[in-house]
Design a protein around this motif. Structure first.
Motif, short mmCIF file in Angstrom:
data_model
loop_
_atom_site.label_atom_id
_atom_site.label_comp_id
_atom_site.label_asym_id
_atom_site.label_seq_id
_atom_site.Cartn_x
_atom_site.Cartn_y
_atom_site.Cartn_z
N TYR A 1 -14.51 -16.88 110.01
CA TYR A 1 -14.40 -16.83 111.47
C TYR A 1 -14.50 -15.39 111.96
CZ TYR A 1 -12.32 -21.52 111.12
OH TYR A 1 -12.09 -22.84 110.87
N LEU A 2 -15.26 -15.20 113.04
CA LEU A 2 -15.30 -13.91 113.73
C LEU A 2 -14.47 -14.01 115.00
CD1 LEU A 2 -19.03 -12.71 113.60
CD2 LEU A 2 -17.11 -11.98 112.17
N GLN A 3 -13.81 -12.92 115.33
CA GLN A 3 -13.09 -12.86 116.59
C GLN A 3 -14.00 -12.23 117.63
OE1 GLN A 3 -8.89 -11.36 118.52
NE2 GLN A 3 -9.24 -10.93 116.38
N ALA A 4 -14.14 -12.90 118.76
CA ALA A 4 -14.97 -12.38 119.85
C ALA A 4 -14.25 -11.25 120.56
CB ALA A 4 -15.29 -13.51 120.84
N LYS A 5 -15.02 -10.32 121.11
CA LYS A 5 -14.43 -9.20 121.84
C LYS A 5 -13.58 -9.69 123.02
CE LYS A 5 -17.83 -5.85 120.52
NZ LYS A 5 -19.25 -5.70 120.55
N GLU A 6 -13.99 -10.81 123.62
CA GLU A 6 -13.28 -11.37 124.77
C GLU A 6 -12.01 -12.10 124.35
OE1 GLU A 6 -16.47 -12.97 123.86
OE2 GLU A 6 -17.36 -11.11 124.56
N GLY A 7 -11.80 -12.25 123.06
CA GLY A 7 -10.68 -13.02 122.53
C GLY A 7 -11.17 -14.37 122.04
N GLY A 8 -10.44 -14.98 121.16
CA GLY A 8 -10.85 -16.24 120.57
C GLY A 8 -11.72 -16.02 119.35
N TYR A 9 -11.86 -17.06 118.55
CA TYR A 9 -12.61 -17.01 117.28
C TYR A 9 -13.68 -18.08 117.27
CZ TYR A 9 -8.67 -14.33 115.34
OH TYR A 9 -7.70 -13.40 115.08
N PHE A 10 -14.75 -17.84 116.50
CA PHE A 10 -15.75 -18.85 116.25
C PHE A 10 -16.14 -18.79 114.78
CE2 PHE A 10 -17.90 -15.08 117.74
CZ PHE A 10 -18.99 -14.92 116.91
N MET A 11 -16.46 -19.97 114.21
CA MET A 11 -16.84 -20.05 112.80
C MET A 11 -18.30 -19.64 112.66
SD MET A 11 -17.00 -23.21 110.10
CE MET A 11 -15.37 -23.80 110.44
N ILE A 12 -18.56 -18.75 111.69
CA ILE A 12 -19.94 -18.34 111.44
C ILE A 12 -20.51 -18.95 110.18
CG2 ILE A 12 -19.78 -16.19 112.74
CD1 ILE A 12 -19.65 -14.76 109.94
N ALA A 13 -19.65 -19.35 109.24
CA ALA A 13 -20.16 -19.94 108.00
C ALA A 13 -19.05 -20.67 107.28
CB ALA A 13 -20.74 -18.86 107.09
N THR A 14 -19.46 -21.61 106.46
CA THR A 14 -18.57 -22.24 105.49
C THR A 14 -19.28 -22.17 104.15
OG1 THR A 14 -17.21 -24.18 105.02
CG2 THR A 14 -19.39 -24.60 105.92
N ALA A 15 -18.54 -21.87 103.10
CA ALA A 15 -19.15 -21.70 101.78
C ALA A 15 -18.29 -22.37 100.72
CB ALA A 15 -19.30 -20.22 101.46
N ARG A 16 -18.95 -22.93 99.72
CA ARG A 16 -18.25 -23.48 98.55
C ARG A 16 -18.44 -22.45 97.44
NH1 ARG A 16 -16.06 -28.11 97.11
NH2 ARG A 16 -16.72 -29.09 99.04
N ILE A 17 -17.37 -21.70 97.19
CA ILE A 17 -17.44 -20.59 96.24
C ILE A 17 -16.22 -20.59 95.33
CG2 ILE A 17 -18.88 -19.15 97.74
CD1 ILE A 17 -16.38 -17.67 98.66
N TYR A 18 -16.29 -19.78 94.25
CA TYR A 18 -15.14 -19.60 93.37
C TYR A 18 -14.14 -18.62 93.98
CZ TYR A 18 -18.25 -21.58 89.76
OH TYR A 18 -19.10 -22.37 89.03
N GLY A 19 -14.63 -17.68 94.76
CA GLY A 19 -13.80 -16.66 95.37
C GLY A 19 -14.68 -15.51 95.82
N TYR A 20 -14.06 -14.44 96.26
CA TYR A 20 -14.82 -13.28 96.73
C TYR A 20 -14.01 -12.01 96.58
CZ TYR A 20 -11.88 -13.46 100.91
OH TYR A 20 -10.81 -13.47 101.75
N ASP A 21 -14.71 -10.90 96.58
CA ASP A 21 -14.12 -9.57 96.72
C ASP A 21 -14.72 -9.01 97.99
OD1 ASP A 21 -12.57 -9.47 94.32
OD2 ASP A 21 -14.42 -9.12 93.19
N PHE A 22 -14.00 -8.13 98.64
CA PHE A 22 -14.50 -7.47 99.85
C PHE A 22 -14.49 -5.99 99.52
CE2 PHE A 22 -14.13 -6.41 104.50
CZ PHE A 22 -15.28 -7.05 104.89
N VAL A 23 -15.69 -5.40 99.36
CA VAL A 23 -15.82 -4.04 98.83
C VAL A 23 -16.70 -3.17 99.72
CG1 VAL A 23 -15.52 -4.85 96.44
CG2 VAL A 23 -17.81 -4.64 97.38
N LYS A 24 -16.53 -1.86 99.57
CA LYS A 24 -17.36 -0.92 100.30
C LYS A 24 -18.68 -0.74 99.56
CE LYS A 24 -15.79 2.13 103.01
NZ LYS A 24 -15.26 3.24 103.79
N TYR A 25 -19.78 -0.85 100.27
CA TYR A 25 -21.13 -0.72 99.69
C TYR A 25 -21.95 0.10 100.67
CZ TYR A 25 -25.69 -2.22 97.89
OH TYR A 25 -26.96 -2.25 97.38
N PHE A 26 -22.34 1.30 100.26
CA PHE A 26 -23.09 2.22 101.12
C PHE A 26 -22.43 2.39 102.49
CE2 PHE A 26 -26.64 0.95 98.26
CZ PHE A 26 -26.87 2.21 97.73
#
Length: 153
Positions: free
Chosen positions: A89-114
């Motif tokens: 989900y992304l949060q809109a600048k005006e407030g509130g959230y909307f779903m951008i994707a759903t994924a069937r995954i094992y998991g994730y890492d969130f890392v810095k890349y360039f």
């Protein structure tokens, strides 16, 4: 060059439909209310919702991890050999959230890349067109309300 994501692993909400989506006040309330209606008893682990900026805009977004749901005593009932459902989900600048994707995954890492934060999605090897047992790792960033694949291996 961006690589198209395999649609079986990741489902996108079309960019044009974002304007048509009803903004959610809070994805955690939305998700938990949904499962409380579906399950006689629903328990949520500490990582059911994670809040952080997923698209590098300085606004806190959210990711729901359905592996952290226990429904009627069954942990992660929607999980299978392809992984577990995650909703992004992304949060809109005006407030509130909307779903951008759903994924069937094992998991994730969130890392810095360039200099930008990106997801390293771990999923079934077939999503990288492989037949071995090593998980597929897809490097994905969020741009303009959609996922863009940077690489996969």
């Amino acid at each position: 060059m961006a690589v198209a994501l395999h649609l079986a692993a990741l489902v996108f909400v079309p960019a044009g439909s974002v304007a048509q989506q009803q903004l959610l006040t809070d994805p955690e309330i939305y998700e938990k209310d949904h499962f409380r209606q579906q399950c006689a008893t629903a328990d949520f682990g500490p990582d059911f919702i994670k809040r952080f900026d997923i698209n590098n805009d300085g606004i806190v977004d959210a990711v729901a991890n359905h592996a952290e749901l226990t429904c009627n005593g069954a942990k992660g009932p929607a999980c299978d050999e392809d992984g577990c459902p995650y909703n992004f989900y992304l949060q809109a600048k005006e407030g509130g959230y909307f779903m951008i994707a759903t994924a069937r995954i094992y998991g994730y890492d969130f890392v810095k890349y360039f200099g930008n934060m990106v997801f390293m999605l771990k999923m079934h090897p077939r999503f990288c067109d492989r037949t071995d047992t090593e998980p597929c790792v897809m490097r994905v960033r969020v741009r303009g309300g959609r996922f863009v694949t940077i690489s996969k291996k």
